[in-house]
Design an enzyme around this catalytic site. Sequence first.
Site, mmCIF file in Angstrom:
data_model
loop_
_atom_site.group_PDB
_atom_site.id
_atom_site.type_symbol
_atom_site.label_atom_id
_atom_site.label_comp_id
_atom_site.label_asym_id
_atom_site.label_seq_id
_atom_site.Cartn_x
_atom_site.Cartn_y
_atom_site.Cartn_z
ATOM 1 N N ASP A 166 0.054 -5.945 9.043
ATOM 2 C CA ASP A 166 -0.985 -5.190 9.720
ATOM 3 C C ASP A 166 -0.893 -5.504 11.214
ATOM 4 O OD1 ASP A 166 -2.008 -4.202 7.393
ATOM 5 O OD2 ASP A 166 -3.899 -5.300 7.480
ATOM 6 N N HIS B 297 -0.070 -0.235 10.446
ATOM 7 C CA HIS B 297 0.994 -1.103 9.938
ATOM 8 C C HIS B 297 2.217 -1.020 10.846
ATOM 9 C CE1 HIS B 297 -0.612 -0.263 5.585
ATOM 10 N NE2 HIS B 297 -1.263 -1.270 6.152
ATOM 11 N N GLU C 194 0.813 -1.221 0.000
ATOM 12 C CA GLU C 194 0.000 0.000 0.000
ATOM 13 C C GLU C 194 0.847 1.272 0.000
ATOM 14 O OE1 GLU C 194 -3.833 -2.153 2.115
ATOM 15 O OE2 GLU C 194 -2.376 -1.090 3.343
#
Length: 626
Positions: free
Chosen positions: A397, A568, A372
């Site tokens: 995550d 994260h 991401e």
Amino acid sequence: MARSSDRPNFSALAKSIRSFQDADQTIIGQIPTIALTPVSDGRRGAYEDNTVKTWGMVEKVYDLLTNNVFQPDGKPIRVVVAPEIVYGARSAARAQAYYATQGVSANIWIGRSWSYSDELMGAMMGVGSSEWQQCAYGLNQTDRPGAVWLKAFTAAMDEKKHPIFCVYSPDLEDEDGPLSDFVAGKLMRFSRCAAAVAFMRGKNYLSVGGVSMGIIGSDVRRNTMMNYLGMGTVSVDMSILTGRMQSKFYDHEEVAKGVKFLKQFKMAMTNKPAQRRNGLSDDELIETCIKMTTIVRDLMIGNPKLADAAYGKKYGFTADVEYAQGTNAIAAGTQGQRQWTDYNPNFDVTESLLNSSFDWNGFTGSRVVATENDSKNGVGMLIANLLTGGVPQLFADIRTNWTPASIKKATGVNVDKVCPRGIIDKRNSGAGALDYALDIFAIAGLDPAKASVQDAWKAICASPKLQKELIKKAIAGTTYMNAALTYFPGDGLSSHFTTPGNVPMTAYRYNMVGDLLTCSVVEGETVNLPAKVSNHISKVTDATWPETYWAPRDMTSYEYMSKIGPNHDANSFGLIGADFITFNAMLRIPVDMHNVPANDIFRPTMWDRFAGDDYRACAFLGPIYA
């Protein structure tokens, strides 16, 4: 006026045709080089009395560093030595002139006796620059007061606002024996961190796409990269991937090898082509994922085949020297969600393979690609990769905090003895490095209680046999599974594995607070959960994603989850929190949270002038490249 022999032939240069120029390095830039500068009292008699033993100290430090501190490609860092012992301004100038030709970026002063620390050594007049990392090692002995020189020197450096790390044994040293563990540990920590600082400088972070789903971490802060880390940033639009695939501008031979390689893994193809928004067949899905992987890799490091007209003609594309160059990116991030993954396969194959230590070409060494496009996680992964000598890093995550009470309520299983402080479920869409499907300490045959992660990785890098074992076990322990179409309408292949328990692991995260960069680093250990518990957690979360269950040391899992910044974090095998603290001090980045024991913290002496307050010291100095 320049000599005629120095003048370039501009006419020849004007007629030259550009091409893809080969280089000795995958990522072009400075090779970390540390100078060792011996010092001594320059008075007649005193100098001669110290010569042999001073050079003996230098020899021990040289051997220590060249045998124990490595670049991410497995090669030792480069160490150079002053042409003579520095005892005055002219000998200091000679050292500086030599270092300028060697690309030195850090320096360790070494002394066993009194030296004229400021006036005669020329410390601030010639040796080093404001960007160099500086360290001084003074011998602890009674006959030669190395501490007297050391304290005088560090005081001079503090006054001139040049931070310096100070190495001094708490116990008397035996000059005839090896370096003490205390001294060796401090010198290696300084050198690992200084080498990481040098390796990063002048290289780039590649942003493939932009901000993912409004995640602030994927807002790439260009000035932060430059001022704090000395790195550049390059941004490309996601359309470059579709453009290259449609025009066949990719390495076809690599794609063919990659497809064959990926099909070695266990596959769980549960989605039908008609369910995918793009209608790709299973084979087309695999091939597209590998094309994306090779394209991102080539965007990072370049590929001479893409500049080869004959190769392009063979495979139906027009060669392009500019595009073939890549971006000299030491780290990258891929935006992925949402616009890309609404129509195309996700980047899980790309990220899992590029972040791993191996691919279809064997044991290649890991790269850093952030999910991401979370650049704050990406730079942390890069730093940890450098500090560990190339160990792959795990992007995750911070999925869920599970306390023993919540686990018992959900499953009926009592885990008080397994994880009394709870666990964090770390998993992330199948993009994790495949090395985390196994225990690299076990592969290396080392006890993590007695060996560092650098030791384990050094053993693996030195042994083709261990590398083959690592690859075999990682493939056997990983299943690639179709993505959840509710999240990824274009589908994808997520790697699923479970990280073994009882492996030391450090979690870390870089954060932006306005324009201030900070770092969090917490050491802990992976956890083996009972099968009933892990199966339940997978079922209620996402069973297609890799799972790593982790417990921080000396804090509850809830405390970690509540205090860490974003959604994260990144993770490294081994306990490397102390290295992170030293590294951040070098670049004047304050550490906002850590659980590193106080006696392991190693910062410049200037921090003591601020009562150990990391924030005040970093604010006083400011970012090193600003």
